[in-house]
Motif scaffolding. Structure first.
Motif, short mmCIF file in Angstrom:
data_model
loop_
_atom_site.label_atom_id
_atom_site.label_comp_id
_atom_site.label_asym_id
_atom_site.label_seq_id
_atom_site.Cartn_x
_atom_site.Cartn_y
_atom_site.Cartn_z
N PHE A 43 3.86 7.30 2.89
CA PHE A 43 4.18 6.07 3.60
C PHE A 43 3.89 4.86 2.72
CE2 PHE A 43 5.14 7.46 7.85
CZ PHE A 43 4.44 8.64 8.01
N GLN B 3 0.11 11.57 3.74
CA GLN B 3 -0.33 12.33 4.91
C GLN B 3 -0.02 13.80 4.70
OE1 GLN B 3 1.59 11.44 8.71
NE2 GLN B 3 -0.37 11.70 9.74
N PHE C 44 4.22 -0.08 8.51
CA PHE C 44 4.58 1.09 7.72
C PHE C 44 6.09 1.27 7.64
CE2 PHE C 44 0.63 3.32 6.89
CZ PHE C 44 -0.24 2.75 7.79
N GLY C 45 6.50 1.87 6.52
CA GLY C 45 7.84 2.39 6.45
C GLY C 45 7.93 3.67 7.28
N THR C 46 9.11 4.23 7.32
CA THR C 46 9.35 5.40 8.16
C THR C 46 8.87 6.69 7.50
OG1 THR C 46 11.58 5.44 7.27
CG2 THR C 46 11.27 4.41 9.43
N LEU D 52 -1.18 -3.20 9.32
CA LEU D 52 -0.31 -2.51 8.38
C LEU D 52 1.03 -2.24 9.05
CD1 LEU D 52 -2.66 0.09 6.66
CD2 LEU D 52 -1.36 -1.69 5.50
N PHE E 53 -5.47 6.99 1.59
CA PHE E 53 -5.09 5.86 0.75
C PHE E 53 -4.84 6.35 -0.68
CE2 PHE E 53 -5.07 1.75 -1.07
CZ PHE E 53 -5.93 1.74 -2.16
N ASN F 198 -1.14 17.84 9.60
CA ASN F 198 -2.23 17.86 10.57
C ASN F 198 -3.47 17.10 10.10
OD1 ASN F 198 -0.76 19.52 12.41
ND2 ASN F 198 -1.21 21.25 11.06
N ARG F 199 -3.23 16.11 9.26
CA ARG F 199 -4.35 15.30 8.79
C ARG F 199 -4.00 13.83 8.89
NH1 ARG F 199 -6.54 17.85 3.27
NH2 ARG F 199 -8.06 16.19 3.56
N GLY F 200 -5.02 13.00 8.80
CA GLY F 200 -4.79 11.56 8.82
C GLY F 200 -4.22 11.07 7.51
N LEU F 201 -4.09 9.78 7.41
CA LEU F 201 -3.54 9.17 6.20
C LEU F 201 -4.63 8.97 5.16
CD1 LEU F 201 -1.39 8.40 8.41
CD2 LEU F 201 -0.84 6.47 6.94
N PHE G 12 0.84 -1.20 0.00
CA PHE G 12 0.00 0.00 0.00
C PHE G 12 0.88 1.25 0.00
CE2 PHE G 12 -4.15 -1.89 1.20
CZ PHE G 12 -3.73 -3.16 1.55
N TYR H 110 0.22 5.32 1.21
CA TYR H 110 -0.64 6.32 1.83
C TYR H 110 0.08 7.66 1.80
CZ TYR H 110 -3.79 2.82 3.87
OH TYR H 110 -4.71 1.81 4.06
N LEU I 32 3.84 13.90 3.22
CA LEU I 32 4.59 12.76 3.75
C LEU I 32 3.98 11.49 3.18
CD1 LEU I 32 6.84 12.02 5.75
CD2 LEU I 32 5.14 12.09 7.57
N LYS J 76 -2.92 0.39 -4.01
CA LYS J 76 -2.45 -0.86 -3.43
C LYS J 76 -2.16 -1.88 -4.51
CE LYS J 76 -7.07 -2.78 -2.53
NZ LYS J 76 -8.02 -3.21 -1.45
#
Lengths: 110, 115
Positions: free
Chosen positions: A90, A38, A100-102, A98, A46, A41-44, A34, A36, A88, A49
């Motif tokens: 991911f 970001q 995640f990478g860094t 899930l 999609f 100040n927000r969520g991830l 996957f 994602y 950002l 995939k």
């Protein structure tokens, strides 16, 4: 163990140029991969995939990713970057949860 | 349709206090997940629910953390006796089913600051 690696902390690209955000994975069995994004100040959100089938996966906002089994990679690409793509990113592999990478910060300059 | 919602969006608390974070998944999604994102870091998996059941709690950082889900809907993550290292953004996600290929959809997160 399932894992993904994003080797670049930051990617800089000029608007209009193609961009690539790298991801390599390590899984036992079939990978479910996957991407994602970001925004501050927000969520991830999609993007796309890979489950099976065509190695080139197309996703939201003009992004695509290429699954390469021999290189165990799943790089995110876009033919022409926009300033608004700055965020950002991911990469993740799914094994119930899930992993995640860094993350890679993409900075698109005007 | 409505996405995943979380409340509160921000929470400031004093060290030692308990906090409850709430997650409302997408309607019909049977799987629900909690993650933690510390400042400048990636996402850390905490716990998942299949229906109301959480089969694996090993991702919870300590016994101060607990989570429950009722009615295959709302979930709450509770942190007791908060510590400063608990400061982070707590993200909730849901998916249609607990299958590896299912997309997880994330809420906006709760930003927790422990003073």
């Amino acid at each position: 163990a399932q894992s993904v690696a994003q080797p670049e902390d930051q990617v800089n690209v000029a608007e209009g140029n193609p961009l690539t955000v790298k991801c390599t994975y390590s899984v036992s069995g079939n990978p479910y991969l996957f991407w994602y994004v970001q925004y501050p100040n927000r969520g991830l959100q999609f993007l796309l995939k890979y489950i099976t089938g065509d190695n080139l996966v197309k996703g939201s906002y003009g992004f695509e990713a290429e699954f390469n089994k021999s290189q165990t990679s799943f790089h995110l690409k876009k033919p022409s970057a926009l300033v608004s793509d700055s965020a950002l990113y991911f990469c993740a592999v799914c094994f119930q949860k899930l992993v995640f990478g860094t993350g890679t910060r993409l900075l698109v300059s005007p | 349709g409505a996405g995943v919602s979380q409340s509160p969006s921000n929470k400031v608390t004093e060290k030692g206090k308990d906090v409850e974070l709430r997650c409302d998944p997408i309607s019909g999604h049977t799987a629900l997940y909690w993650y933690r994102q510390r400042l400048g870091q990636g996402l850390e998996f905490l716990i998942y629910f299949q229906g109301n059941s959480a089969p694996d709690k090993s991702g919870l950082p300590s016994d101060r953390f607990s989570a429950e889900r009722t009615g295959e809907s709302v979930s709450t993550l509770t942190i007791q006796r908060t510590q400063q290292e608990d400061s982070a953004v707590y993200l909730c996600a849901s998916s249609l089913a607990l299958l590896y290929q299912e997309t997880q959809y994330f809420g906006p997160g709760t930003r927790l600051l422990v003073l």
